[in-house]
Design an enzyme around this catalytic site. Structure first.
Site, short mmCIF file in Angstrom:
data_model
loop_
_atom_site.label_atom_id
_atom_site.label_comp_id
_atom_site.label_asym_id
_atom_site.label_seq_id
_atom_site.Cartn_x
_atom_site.Cartn_y
_atom_site.Cartn_z
N GLU A 94 0.80 -1.22 0.00
CA GLU A 94 0.00 0.00 0.00
C GLU A 94 0.83 1.27 0.00
O GLU A 94 0.47 2.26 -0.63
CB GLU A 94 -0.94 0.01 1.22
CG GLU A 94 -2.02 -1.05 1.21
CD GLU A 94 -3.06 -0.83 0.12
OE1 GLU A 94 -3.14 0.29 -0.43
OE2 GLU A 94 -3.78 -1.80 -0.20
N SER A 365 -45.83 -18.88 48.92
CA SER A 365 -45.24 -18.96 50.27
C SER A 365 -43.79 -18.49 50.34
O SER A 365 -43.25 -18.35 51.44
CB SER A 365 -45.34 -20.39 50.79
OG SER A 365 -46.69 -20.74 51.01
#
Length: 690
Positions: A94, A365
């Site tokens: 690049e 309960s």
């Protein structure tokens, strides 16, 4: 030979002077222009390097459990976290002069301009890595002169404000490698199922060739084109001195094992838990969803993957796959408040509705311990007795009547102790206690423990008839288990931004909301549901799973027509389980009524496999004495059954059981006018026939 006349000489000097001054003016203008650009770039400051990045979620053991993104996977890694060959391959193909130029490759620019002029269009690029990075960060990819000028300005700003290493690192973390993978880490994961630091030279060279054209050079689309470009890059690496010439063919011939995203497509880990983590980010850090999804956060959570797996497998093995019964499960460390496992339903893909944090169900309960804590504060003890028999209660100033019933309509029709009432889950005892304390007392105690749902101050509240959230029940029980310290459920321990900076760290704060002595007495009372010494007119509610348990647990079961619960804890871990149908369906099958208890017992035993067996430690203000569990009095050697029971110091019984005394003592003859024994107000209330 022609003689140069004075006239011609003067004309030549005139032109030279004109050219000189024109050149000088142009040079000054150019210098002013360049200076202006530099001043402008400096005045604009450093452009932000942030790009949309995947936010990663980690478990307590640092393993990755999830990520957030909008179809673009981005993970930021430093140059040190990349294999050096990634850098060498990228620079070779690049921008081999990257570390020598200041953002622009002028020879390449001139060549590109000539090519563009000849074609009368923008056909050739000469972009450096800095220019490409500027384009990736801020611009579109249109091939127009306007975009190129703007790109140049961004390039100058980048070069003036960041080092070469920072620019290169940013570039490698933002370039597109195809298939939704942005940056080298995502690319390494997608194509080869590994981290960027673990790439080979051949893999690095192949990946470096993809950004030029992902649709052309992706090996998933065209392996031959990808390999051909890999060879070009290997040759470029040789020309730049990164590899030897003889290595080119060897590396090129190496077989590459592609994963093409199979590593990314990991099974969903604790999806309901992950949803809660994201909600916690919104609540705690005030972040919006866009920021959470794209800001590259590293979120470290409290999840224990092993416990999560145990929970999921236990649920899957317990509840029949064809059953429509749903589940809500959460496990917490009651000491820290950290949520270790969470299952909000049987199948997240079918229903992401979280039944732990979003659903409100009748707790049955399992609500009674809150009532009995309030009773302990008001003078009750584990030996306090009341009659268990069918009883009707009036309320609302006598305008309404309520008659609670025990399971299967079993009653002692005699006195039972508080310890038995909890272990046997006696409903009459609970409602009597509730009314005696005042119906607002249970509401206030529940609020103190962290119940957030609306509660109706009616007699039936003692039996858990108001809907609550499982996560609130877990918080309340953890407060009891933690000696009265309330600790909010914690999902996140730390958040780190994409720069590695810690932006949030959890610092838990505990609030003492219960008396530690009463909290411990209640914990010991809750161990009774597994202790058959407390059997009376029926068996203790945990008898069906008691033989599976190998350590100290406290807990409570709860059952309504539509809900089944089991909440319990050891000294190290708490688990809350709810099972039931989502709506308008009762639990009728016997097997379905036991799901919650089975899931809880299997999970707790497996979860504690590698943990030490620890007892519940009593505080200094508590004493333990042996009592006859049938009447709560101090046990003698003649009592066939005794149970070690804990009391707040000073409230333990002082009277010994006489029911099993072998010595026969002749009772004195009663006198006709003998005065009846006077009873205390407390005793008269509990003997009152309600």
């Amino acid at each position: 030979m022609e003689i140069i006349t004075n006239k011609k000489m003067r004309a030549t000097i005139k032109y030279l002077r004109a050219f000189f001054f024109l050149g000088l003016i142009l040079l000054i203008v150019m210098m002013l222009f360049i200076t202006g650009i530099i001043v402008y770039a400096k005045s604009k400051g450093a452009p932000p390097l942030a790009v949309p990045q995947s936010t990663l979620l980690y478990a307590a053991d640092q393993s990755l459990i999830g990520e957030t993104h909008y179809g673009e996977r981005r993970y930021w890694v430093t140059l040190d976290e990349m294999n050096p060959n990634v850098i060498y391959a990228t620079l070779s193909i690049e921008d081999r002069g990257f570390y020598r130029h200041h953002g622009f490759a002028y020879k390449r620019i001139v060549a590109a301009i000539i090519a563009d002029i000849k074609a009368r269009a923008k056909v050739q690029g000469a972009s450096t890595i800095t220019q490409q990075y500027a384009r990736n960060l801020f611009l579109s990819h249109d091939k127009t002169w306007n975009r190129k000028i703007t790109e140049a300005l961004y390039t100058i700003r980048l070069e003036l404000n960041y080092s070469k290493d920072e620019i290169l690192e940013g570039y490698l973390n933002t370039i597109y490698y195809g298939h939704g993978a942005y940056g080298i880490e995502a690319a390494a994961n997608y194509y080869f199922g590994k981290h960027a630091k673990d790439l080979t030279i051949g893999e690095a060279a192949l990946l470096a060739g993809i950004p030029k054209g992902p649709s052309l050079y992706s090996p998933k689309i065209n392996k031959d084109a990808a390999k051909n470009r890999q060879k070009i890059i290997l040759s470029a690496m040789y020309e730049n001195g990164y590899i030897a010439e003889e290595e080119i063919e060897t590396i090129f011939a190496e077989k590459l094992d592609y994963s093409f995203g199979t590593e990314m497509q990991r099974p969903k880990i604790a999806p309901y838990f992950q949803d809660e983590v994201k909600k916690a980010l919104v609540r705690t850090l005030k972040l919006d969803q866009e920021t959470i999804n794209t800001s590259g956060l590293r979120v470290y959570t409290t999840l224990n993957p092993e416990l999560q797996q145990i929970a999921e497998e236990t649920i899957k093995e317990t509840i029949h796959k064809d059953s429509e019964i749903q589940v809500g499960f959460v496990a917490m460390d009651q000491q820290s408040g950290e949520v270790k496992a969470l299952v909000g339903g049987k199948d997240y893909d079918k229903s992401p509705f979280n039944r732990v944090t979003q659903a409100e169900r009748q707790p049955g309960s399992t609500f009674k311990p809150f009532l009995y804590y309030a009773a302990l504060e008001k003078g009750f003890t584990p030996s306090t007795t009341m009659r268990s028999e069918v009883t009707s209660f009036t309320f609302d100033d006598g305008r309404a009547r309520y008659t609670p019933h025990n399971f299967n309509n079993y009653y002692a029709n005699d006195q039972i102790t508080l310890a038995q009432a909890i272990a046997l889950s006696d409903n009459v005892y609970a409602v009597k206690t509730h009314i005696f304390l005042g119906e607002d007392t249970l509401v206030d105690t529940s609020r103190k423990l962290g119940i957030t749902s609306k509660l109706a101050a009616v007699p039936s509240l003692a039996l858990g008839t108001s809907n609550v959230k499982p996560i609130d029940m877990a918080r309340a029980y953890s407060t009891i288990a933690n000696g009265g310290f309330k600790q909010e459920p914690i999902f996140i321990t730390k958040v780190v931004n994409h720069k590695g900076e810690v932006i949030y760290e959890n610092t838990p704060t505990k609030e003492q909301v219960l008396n530690p002595n009463h909290a411990y007495v209640l914990t010991h009372l809750l161990t009774g549901i597994f202790d058959e010494k407390l059997n009376d007119y029926t068996k203790v509610t945990g008898s069906t799973i008691a033989d599976k348990l190998t350590r100290h647990y406290a807990g409570k079961t709860g059952t309504t027509k539509t809900d089944s619960w089991m909440i319990g804890y050891s000294p190290q871990l708490l688990a809350t389980v709810w099972t039931g149908y989502d709506r308008d369906h009762t639990i009728d099958l016997t097997a379905e009524k036991t799901y919650a208890k089975e899931i809880w017992s299997e999970f707790m035993e497996e979860a504690h496999h590698d943990m030490a067996v620890l007892p519940f430690r009593s505080p200094e203000g508590v004493v333990g004495v042996r009592v006859n569990p049938d009447n709560g009095l101090l046990a003698t050697k003649e009592c066939p059954v005794t149970r070690l029971t804990y009391f707040v110091a000073g409230t333990e019984p002082t009277e010994y059981c006489q029911e099993h005394h072998v010595e026969i003592i002749e009772e004195p003859e009663k006198q006709p006018n003998e005065e009846k024994e006077k009873k205390s107000w407390f005793k008269r209330i509990f003997d009152w026939d309600w």
